[in-house]
Scaffold this active site. Sequence first.
Site, short mmCIF file in Angstrom:
data_model
loop_
_atom_site.label_atom_id
_atom_site.label_comp_id
_atom_site.label_asym_id
_atom_site.label_seq_id
_atom_site.Cartn_x
_atom_site.Cartn_y
_atom_site.Cartn_z
N TYR A 284 0.83 -1.21 0.00
CA TYR A 284 0.00 0.00 0.00
C TYR A 284 0.86 1.25 0.00
O TYR A 284 2.08 1.21 0.12
CB TYR A 284 -0.96 0.00 1.19
CG TYR A 284 -2.21 0.82 0.93
CD1 TYR A 284 -2.81 0.81 -0.32
CD2 TYR A 284 -2.79 1.62 1.91
CE1 TYR A 284 -3.95 1.56 -0.59
CE2 TYR A 284 -3.94 2.35 1.66
CZ TYR A 284 -4.51 2.32 0.41
OH TYR A 284 -5.65 3.06 0.16
N TYR A 285 0.18 2.38 -0.11
CA TYR A 285 0.83 3.67 -0.13
C TYR A 285 1.39 4.07 1.24
O TYR A 285 2.37 4.80 1.33
CB TYR A 285 -0.16 4.76 -0.54
CG TYR A 285 -0.78 4.61 -1.89
CD1 TYR A 285 0.00 4.60 -3.04
CD2 TYR A 285 -2.17 4.52 -2.03
CE1 TYR A 285 -0.58 4.49 -4.30
CE2 TYR A 285 -2.75 4.42 -3.28
CZ TYR A 285 -1.96 4.39 -4.41
OH TYR A 285 -2.55 4.29 -5.64
N SER A 326 3.61 -2.44 -7.52
CA SER A 326 3.37 -1.27 -6.67
C SER A 326 1.96 -0.77 -6.87
O SER A 326 1.34 -0.99 -7.92
CB SER A 326 4.37 -0.16 -7.00
OG SER A 326 3.91 0.65 -8.06
N ASP A 327 1.44 -0.07 -5.89
CA ASP A 327 0.17 0.62 -6.09
C ASP A 327 0.41 1.79 -7.03
O ASP A 327 1.55 2.09 -7.41
CB ASP A 327 -0.42 1.06 -4.74
CG ASP A 327 -1.93 1.01 -4.75
OD1 ASP A 327 -2.54 1.28 -5.81
OD2 ASP A 327 -2.53 0.70 -3.70
N TRP A 328 -0.65 2.47 -7.39
CA TRP A 328 -0.61 3.39 -8.52
C TRP A 328 0.10 4.71 -8.22
O TRP A 328 -0.08 5.30 -7.17
CB TRP A 328 -2.04 3.66 -8.97
CG TRP A 328 -2.49 2.88 -10.17
CD1 TRP A 328 -3.21 3.37 -11.22
CD2 TRP A 328 -2.27 1.49 -10.47
NE1 TRP A 328 -3.44 2.36 -12.15
CE2 TRP A 328 -2.87 1.20 -11.71
CE3 TRP A 328 -1.61 0.46 -9.82
CZ2 TRP A 328 -2.84 -0.04 -12.32
CZ3 TRP A 328 -1.57 -0.80 -10.39
CH2 TRP A 328 -2.17 -1.03 -11.63
#
Length: 609
Positions: A284-285, A326-328
């Site tokens: 997550y971020y 990876s997340d965006w």
Amino acid sequence: MTRTQFLHSDGVGFRDLNHNGRLDPFEDPRRPVAERVEDLLPRLSAEELAGLMFHTVIEAGPGGELLAGPGRISKSATRDVVVGKRMNHFNVHALVDVRQAATWANRLQDLACETPHSIPVTISTDPRHAAAENAGTSWSSGFFSQWPDALGLAALGDEDLVRTFADVVRREYVAVGIRAALHPTADLATEPRWGRQRETFGQDHDLAARLTVAALQGLQGDRLGPHSVSATTKHFPGAGPQADGEDAHFPYGRDQVYPGGRFDEHLHPFEAAIAAGTAAIMPYYGRPVGLVLDGEPVEEVGFGYNRQILTGLLRERLGYDGVVLSDWELVNDNLVGEQVLPARAWGVEHLGPEERMLKLLDAGVDQFGGEECDELLLALLADGRVGRERLEESARRLLRVKFELGLFDAPFVDVDAAPDAVGTPEAVELGVTTQARSVVVCADDGLLPLAAGTRVWLDGVAEDAVGAGLQLVQRPEDADVGLVRLHAPFEPRDDLFLEAWFRQGSLDFPPGLRHRLARLPCPLLVDVRADRPAVLTPLLDVARALTVSFGVSDGAWLLAVTGEVPPEGCLPVSFPKSMAAVRAAREDVAGDADPLFPAGHRVRIQPVR
């Protein structure tokens, strides 16, 4: 059509992927996957290796056409990213219908045949089988069968049912060419305010682990194969304990905290997913604040940049060798129209895009989500700051999944057969029945189930959902029961891109709601459509019966409250007594806010006789 030629050699049919007229080892369907991968890797140019390492947004055009220019969210024309940038992993957004989705998928695969080695496209999606839509996290696609949210499945707690659901998802995805799921979500919903709980399996770490494994089994099978959908389990190592319940998509929600010391509970569903063979994992971020692992403070940078988490914990301690996506948008800001969403570079905001990319690679990321800045990676390679062997390390994992899915040998779908495979009557009926079963009765003084012939007045319920068993009236004073469906409360925000789709902030209903309901001249059956908990305390003295639903249509809810399909759900998350209790609770501890209704709560109603 520019599809690769299908040739025969040594008694085997094969796709001539590199257009040289002969059977090469990576084209030979008889050979083991590992052997095919190792043969292909050294053949790939730097541009092809780099292209594999990006997983960006794509959109379908009208009638299944490929977009000739940028889309509403996607940044480039389809040809530019597939042929120009050699990219072949795409997250698709809105799809109109089955035939157009399948047609578009085939056109995309056909375009990929113009590249030097015809590396097939892997089309991915966020969840699509619930009615709700949240741009960037889930999409509503009504031509698929419709089921409750993951929270609704958790309300039933049935592993076999989740496995069946995920198998239906698999079959419907494969029919239209979608071969990667950006789910299941293994996060724990321990912070009542967090805006992404509807995607989770609730707050209990053991239940979430079991249901995550069941979902993986339904999507992937015992192992990835030509009929599988590869799954990305997210968001490692557990995105639930967001400080003050804010979401890490946004700068004000960057911190993840563990005041109760429950890191291992949040990690547990991911350990189960790794043991079950998840094809990919997405961190997550959020950046961990004050976290200590194995006696060492963890660097306070977003999990995607965090070498202690991705290499030390995920790769080394847990032994995971699958894809890390990876997340965006961790590298660049995202500008959509007049709105901007800063790169989620929490803890490394001071670094430029190249340095962020280097840190992601050093942490252990294989693929950059939501980015198409291949020029940055190629520049790092040309400058010697990244070696070809590092790109091959990630490309090896990514190619392995494509080969295991059978995409190199058979990437196209049968457009004519797709409509019969998607939204079958059996799947639709099971989805609706599951929605009805997942309804949770929180309070009832004998009103339920509603008897045939009951006169009902509607507020927030579609008139066309009312079946023949109930009698619809237009004025509350003429009703035996008022049927009221409310959305769980939230604080509207719309400054940054995506904010408007996230339901965040206070769990209190507006103060006037209770008074408005109390003035109605008929007994009330109130349902709260919950994508996260709500403070239900003010509703208890104005509702004769109170239910909670998680992604349930009006028609399915009416099946439940009339007893035609008896409601069986138990709350998968605690519903707090007050916002004061929420603010006093620890973000990482399940049920820590003083509950009005604890997780597991359910009132049983008498069956229809």
